[in-house]
Design a protein around this motif. Structure first.
Motif, short mmCIF file in Angstrom:
data_model
loop_
_atom_site.label_atom_id
_atom_site.label_comp_id
_atom_site.label_asym_id
_atom_site.label_seq_id
_atom_site.Cartn_x
_atom_site.Cartn_y
_atom_site.Cartn_z
N GLU A 161 0.83 -1.21 0.00
CA GLU A 161 0.00 0.00 0.00
C GLU A 161 0.86 1.26 0.00
O GLU A 161 0.54 2.25 -0.67
CB GLU A 161 -0.93 0.01 1.23
CG GLU A 161 -1.92 -1.14 1.28
CD GLU A 161 -1.40 -2.35 2.02
OE1 GLU A 161 -2.21 -3.21 2.38
OE2 GLU A 161 -0.16 -2.45 2.21
N ARG A 164 2.37 1.73 -3.46
CA ARG A 164 1.34 2.13 -4.42
C ARG A 164 0.95 3.59 -4.24
O ARG A 164 0.81 4.33 -5.22
CB ARG A 164 0.11 1.24 -4.25
CG ARG A 164 -1.05 1.62 -5.15
CD ARG A 164 -0.77 1.30 -6.61
NE ARG A 164 -1.13 -0.07 -6.91
CZ ARG A 164 -0.66 -0.76 -7.94
NH1 ARG A 164 0.22 -0.21 -8.76
NH2 ARG A 164 -1.04 -2.00 -8.17
N TYR A 289 -12.01 -1.44 -4.40
CA TYR A 289 -10.93 -1.57 -3.41
C TYR A 289 -11.25 -0.93 -2.07
O TYR A 289 -10.37 -0.75 -1.23
CB TYR A 289 -9.64 -0.94 -3.96
CG TYR A 289 -9.07 -1.60 -5.19
CD1 TYR A 289 -9.33 -2.92 -5.50
CD2 TYR A 289 -8.23 -0.88 -6.04
CE1 TYR A 289 -8.80 -3.51 -6.63
CE2 TYR A 289 -7.69 -1.46 -7.17
CZ TYR A 289 -7.98 -2.78 -7.46
OH TYR A 289 -7.44 -3.36 -8.58
N LEU A 292 -9.88 -2.13 1.42
CA LEU A 292 -8.49 -2.01 1.80
C LEU A 292 -8.30 -1.10 3.01
O LEU A 292 -7.27 -1.15 3.68
CB LEU A 292 -7.66 -1.46 0.62
CG LEU A 292 -7.41 -2.44 -0.52
CD1 LEU A 292 -6.68 -1.76 -1.65
CD2 LEU A 292 -6.61 -3.65 -0.03
N THR A 293 -9.27 -0.26 3.31
CA THR A 293 -9.16 0.62 4.46
C THR A 293 -9.60 -0.07 5.75
O THR A 293 -9.55 0.53 6.83
CB THR A 293 -10.02 1.88 4.26
OG1 THR A 293 -11.39 1.52 4.11
CG2 THR A 293 -9.55 2.65 3.03
#
Length: 298
Positions: A161, A164, A289, A292-293
């Motif tokens: 992460e 990215r 996505y 993802l948090t």
């Protein structure tokens, strides 16, 4: 900016006093500049031994402000030699508030920006959570005269992460100053697995984001500060610094013990071409996505 960029990384021991370690770093910066490098990266916390092996309030005395004594010296060298420098310093932000901070110094001797380590480990021999407050500057590349540098530090290198987000913010390359090594109680097979994983994850960041990576580690065995003489208690920092291209290809590397100035040439045109052929940013399903948090999906 030119179509190519000559970059260097200093693989060095950091087991002496602050001045000796800094003198070594500066000598390698001078060498890199003399050979035409535009950028030189130093290992994580290169000013001294890795004090985070134990918890000791006396070690807070090692911290310094930014700007401060070390950055003043490095700014002078950067300006004199016209080279960009990435240094990592134990930063004293305020009494009781400290960070593990990368400082980027531009060719004109100015501080282009800082990055405060975001992921802070708390493992045997790596008690960084005792010393460092997690960073609060975000995953933002630092603009310099040679491009946007996506600087991350050591434990950050294991998190895709972070890489990215740096890439999405326009980083031209990823830079990982590092202090990582082996627990001497581990078997040779386990040590090799750890090293292979370390190299693989960083090369994967280059591949997944289509940008070069510079990984710069220290070398040498460092006794734990509370260890008895000849006890063998400590960390053997495994070196293996490398510079990789946008497909993860190794441009240059070092072994586990050599003192070395690594140098490589990054082709910006080729980096762009790689991204055109492998358009990961185009094909990302950003609408899917959101999870993802979350810490974990139950």
């Amino acid at each position: 900016m030119t179509s190519t960029l000559k970059v260097s990384a200093v693989q060095q021991p950091c087991n002496k006093d602050r001045q000796s370690n800094l003198d070594y770093s500066i000598a390698k910066i001078e060498e890199a500049a003399a050979s035409g490098s535009d950028l030189v990266v130093l290992p994580e916390l290169h000013l001294g031994p890795y004090f985070c092996q134990i918890e000791d309030t006396n070690h807070f005395n090692l911290a310094q402000s930014i700007p401060g004594p070390t950055t003043y010296m490095l700014c002078e060298i950067a300006k004199k030699r016209r080279i960009v420098i990435v240094s990592t310093i134990f930063e004293k932000r305020a009494p009781g508030l400290y960070h593990n901070t990368a400082v980027v110094i531009d060719k004109d001797g100015s501080i282009a920006g800082k990055y405060r380590k975001m992921h802070i480990p708390d493992d045997p021999g790596f008690s960084e959570n005792y010393y460092f407050t997690p960073g609060d500057l975000g995953f933002k590349p630092i603009q310099t005269s040679i491009g946007k540098l996506g600087v991350l530090i050591c434990w950050d290198q294991w998190f895709p992460e972070a890489a990215r987000l740096m890439a999405l913010a326009g980083a031209d390359l990823l830079i990982y100053p590092t202090a990582i090594g082996w627990d001497m109680d581990d078997t040779p097979e386990e040590r090799q697995r750890q090293l292979d994983a370390w190299v693989t994850i960083q090369r994967a960041h280059a591949v997944a984001n289509g940008i070069p990576v510079i990984s710069c580690n220290r070398i040498g065995f460092e006794y734990a500060p509370d260890a008895e003489p000849d006890s063998g208690k400590g960390i053997n920092f495994w070196g293996n610094s490398f510079i990789a291209g946008p497909q993860g290809e190794i441009l240059t590397s070092a072994n586990c013990s050599e003192e070395k100035l690594l140098q490589g040439t990054i082709d910006r045109v080729r980096t762009e071409q790689v991204r055109q052929v492998w358009p990961y940013l185009r094909d990302r399903r950003i609408d899917q996505y959101g999870d993802l948090t979350r810490r974990f999906i139950d």
